[in-house]
Write a protein that holds these residues in place. Structure first.
Motif, PDB file in Angstrom:
ATOM      1  N   ILE A   6     -15.343 -26.430 -53.630  1.00  0.00           N
ATOM      2  CA  ILE A   6     -15.430 -25.231 -54.254  1.00  0.00           C
ATOM      3  C   ILE A   6     -14.009 -24.515 -54.225  1.00  0.00           C
ATOM      4  O   ILE A   6     -13.721 -24.204 -52.947  1.00  0.00           O
ATOM      5  N   ILE A   8     -11.947 -21.129 -54.414  1.00  0.00           N
ATOM      6  CA  ILE A   8     -12.444 -19.684 -54.108  1.00  0.00           C
ATOM      7  C   ILE A   8     -11.287 -18.708 -54.451  1.00  0.00           C
ATOM      8  O   ILE A   8     -10.412 -18.938 -53.616  1.00  0.00           O
ATOM      9  N   ARG A  20     -16.191 -17.983 -48.747  1.00  0.00           N
ATOM     10  CA  ARG A  20     -16.100 -19.432 -48.414  1.00  0.00           C
ATOM     11  C   ARG A  20     -17.102 -19.624 -47.383  1.00  0.00           C
ATOM     12  O   ARG A  20     -17.809 -20.697 -47.081  1.00  0.00           O
ATOM     13  N   LEU A  23     -20.522 -20.283 -48.720  1.00  0.00           N
ATOM     14  CA  LEU A  23     -20.671 -21.524 -49.587  1.00  0.00           C
ATOM     15  C   LEU A  23     -20.649 -22.789 -48.558  1.00  0.00           C
ATOM     16  O   LEU A  23     -21.362 -23.757 -48.911  1.00  0.00           O
ATOM     17  N   PHE A  28     -21.723 -26.552 -49.411  1.00  0.00           N
ATOM     18  CA  PHE A  28     -20.497 -27.093 -50.182  1.00  0.00           C
ATOM     19  C   PHE A  28     -19.430 -26.953 -49.159  1.00  0.00           C
ATOM     20  O   PHE A  28     -19.398 -26.483 -47.964  1.00  0.00           O
ATOM     21  N   ALA A  30     -15.593 -25.808 -49.112  1.00  0.00           N
ATOM     22  CA  ALA A  30     -15.045 -24.349 -49.880  1.00  0.00           C
ATOM     23  C   ALA A  30     -13.506 -24.158 -49.292  1.00  0.00           C
ATOM     24  O   ALA A  30     -12.988 -24.405 -47.804  1.00  0.00           O
ATOM     25  N   VAL A  48     -11.157 -30.756 -56.582  1.00  0.00           N
ATOM     26  CA  VAL A  48     -11.842 -29.683 -56.799  1.00  0.00           C
ATOM     27  C   VAL A  48     -13.135 -29.860 -57.720  1.00  0.00           C
ATOM     28  O   VAL A  48     -12.848 -30.223 -58.871  1.00  0.00           O
ATOM     29  N   ALA A  50     -15.351 -27.235 -58.783  1.00  0.00           N
ATOM     30  CA  ALA A  50     -15.560 -25.979 -59.359  1.00  0.00           C
ATOM     31  C   ALA A  50     -14.763 -24.916 -59.008  1.00  0.00           C
ATOM     32  O   ALA A  50     -14.311 -25.113 -57.800  1.00  0.00           O
ATOM     33  N   VAL A  52     -13.981 -20.732 -58.669  1.00  0.00           N
ATOM     34  CA  VAL A  52     -14.563 -19.446 -58.917  1.00  0.00           C
ATOM     35  C   VAL A  52     -13.229 -18.512 -58.834  1.00  0.00           C
ATOM     36  O   VAL A  52     -12.580 -18.464 -58.064  1.00  0.00           O
ATOM     37  N   LEU A 114     -23.180 -22.158 -59.217  1.00  0.00           N
ATOM     38  CA  LEU A 114     -22.263 -23.303 -58.913  1.00  0.00           C
ATOM     39  C   LEU A 114     -23.086 -24.427 -59.074  1.00  0.00           C
ATOM     40  O   LEU A 114     -22.559 -25.639 -59.713  1.00  0.00           O
ATOM     41  N   ARG A 115     -24.302 -24.622 -58.522  1.00  0.00           N
ATOM     42  CA  ARG A 115     -24.956 -25.787 -58.524  1.00  0.00           C
ATOM     43  C   ARG A 115     -25.408 -26.066 -59.885  1.00  0.00           C
ATOM     44  O   ARG A 115     -25.380 -27.366 -60.468  1.00  0.00           O
ATOM     45  N   LEU A 118     -22.352 -27.552 -61.591  1.00  0.00           N
ATOM     46  CA  LEU A 118     -22.092 -28.912 -61.314  1.00  0.00           C
ATOM     47  C   LEU A 118     -23.298 -29.863 -61.584  1.00  0.00           C
ATOM     48  O   LEU A 118     -22.973 -31.025 -62.005  1.00  0.00           O
TER      49      LEU A 118
END
Length: 236
Positions: A6, A8, A20, A23, A28, A30, A48, A50, A52, A114-115, A118
Motif C-alpha cells: 500500500i 500512503i 503506515r 497497516l 499489509f 506499506a 503497488v 493500492a 491512499v 483497502l481489503r 483489493l
C-alpha cells in the motif's frame, strides 16, 4: 500469498507515519510518499497494490492529482480529504478514485476499505478466468488476460480497475438484471449509504466510456431493480 503493498500519500507526516505503522500491523506492506514525485517513483518502481491519496498533497489542486494518477496507472485509489460534502465525494469518484474517505480517519476503517478494493481486484481476475480469455459484445472486444477493452476500430478505451471489474461482472451476468446490493457485493464494495452512490457513479463512468459515435452503451437501468447489460455476449 505475499502481503499487498500500500502506498500512503498523505500530506501530514505524523498521520502518514501512523497509517503506515497500523497497516504494517494489519497484514499489509506499506510505503509512504510526501509528494507527487514520490508517488510517481513508487508506482513505476514498486508493485503497488493500492494507493491512499490525500487531496491536500498538492494544495488547492489536490483533486487533479487523483486524475493524473488515474491517467498513468490503473492502481486502485482511496481518496482521503478534509471535505465531506457529497459534491466532493462525487468529484473524487468521477476523477477515477475507487473509494473516498473523510478526515479524521479511522485506521481500522481504512484497512477494511483497502481489503475491499483489493478483493474487487481479485474478483476481476477470477471473473476473467470464468469468462475465458476474450469476450465480445455490441462491437466491443474484451481481453481479460491483458485487461483491455477494444472498440470496433481497434482502438483501446482506458478503464480503471474498478470500471473493468464492473464490466466483467456485467458480462458474466449479461441480459440479467443485477440488484444494486448484489452488484455491490460482487464488486467488493462496502455496504453503506455512500456505497450505493459509488456504484451509480461507477456505472455512469463506464457508460460514458462505452458510448461511441452517438451510440449509447448497452447498460440499462431497471428502475427499482438494478442494472443490466442488454447486449448478447460471445465468449472465446
Amino acid at each position: 500469498m505475499s502481503r499487498p503493498l500500500i502506498l500512503i500519500a498523505e500530506e501530514q507526516p505524523d498521520l502518514r507515519h501512523q497509517l503506515r505503522e497500523y497497516l504494517e500491523q494489519s497484514g499489509f506492506r506499506a510505503v509512504a510518499a510526501g509528494s507527487a514525485s514520490e508517488i510517481w517513483n513508487a508506482i513505476t518502481t514498486m508493485p503497488v497494490g493500492a494507493l491512499v491519496l490525500d487531496t491536500a498533497l498538492r494544495g488547492p489542486d489536490g483533486m487533479d492529482l487523483c486524475r493524473d494518477v488515474r491517467e498513468r496507472s490503473d492502481v486502485p485509489i482511496i481518496l482521503i480529504s478534509a471535505n465531506s460534502s457529497e459534491v466532493d465525494r462525487i468529484v473524487g469518484l468521477e476523477l477515477g478514485a475507487d473509494d473516498y474517505m473523510t478526515k479524521p480517519l479511522s485506521s481500522r476503517e481504512l484497512a477494511a476499505r483497502l481489503r475491499a478494493v483489493l478483493r474487487r481486484s481479485r474478483n476481476e481476475r477470477a471473473i476473467g478466468l470464468r469468462s475465458r480469455s476474450e469476450a465480445r459484445f455490441d462491437g466491443w472486444r474484451v481481453d481479460f488476460a491483458r485487461c483491455e477493452v477494444i472498440d470496433q476500430h481497434g482502438e483501446p478505451v482506458a478503464l480503471t480497475a474498478a470500471e473493468f471489474s464492473l464490466l466483467a461482472i456485467l458480462l458474466e451476468h449479461s441480459q440479467t438484471v443485477i440488484a444494486r446490493a448484489r452488484l455491490m457485493e460482487l464488486a467488493g464494495v462496502r455496504d453503506a449509504p455512500s456505497s450505493v452512490r459509488s456504484i451509480d457513479v461507477l456505472v455512469s463512468r463506464l457508460r460514458r466510456k462505452l458510448s461511441r459515435g452517438g451510440r449509447p452503451a448497452p447498460i440499462v437501468t431497471v428502475r427499482g431493480a438494478g442494472y443490466m447489460l442488454s447486449a448478447a455476449v460471445e465468449r472465446h
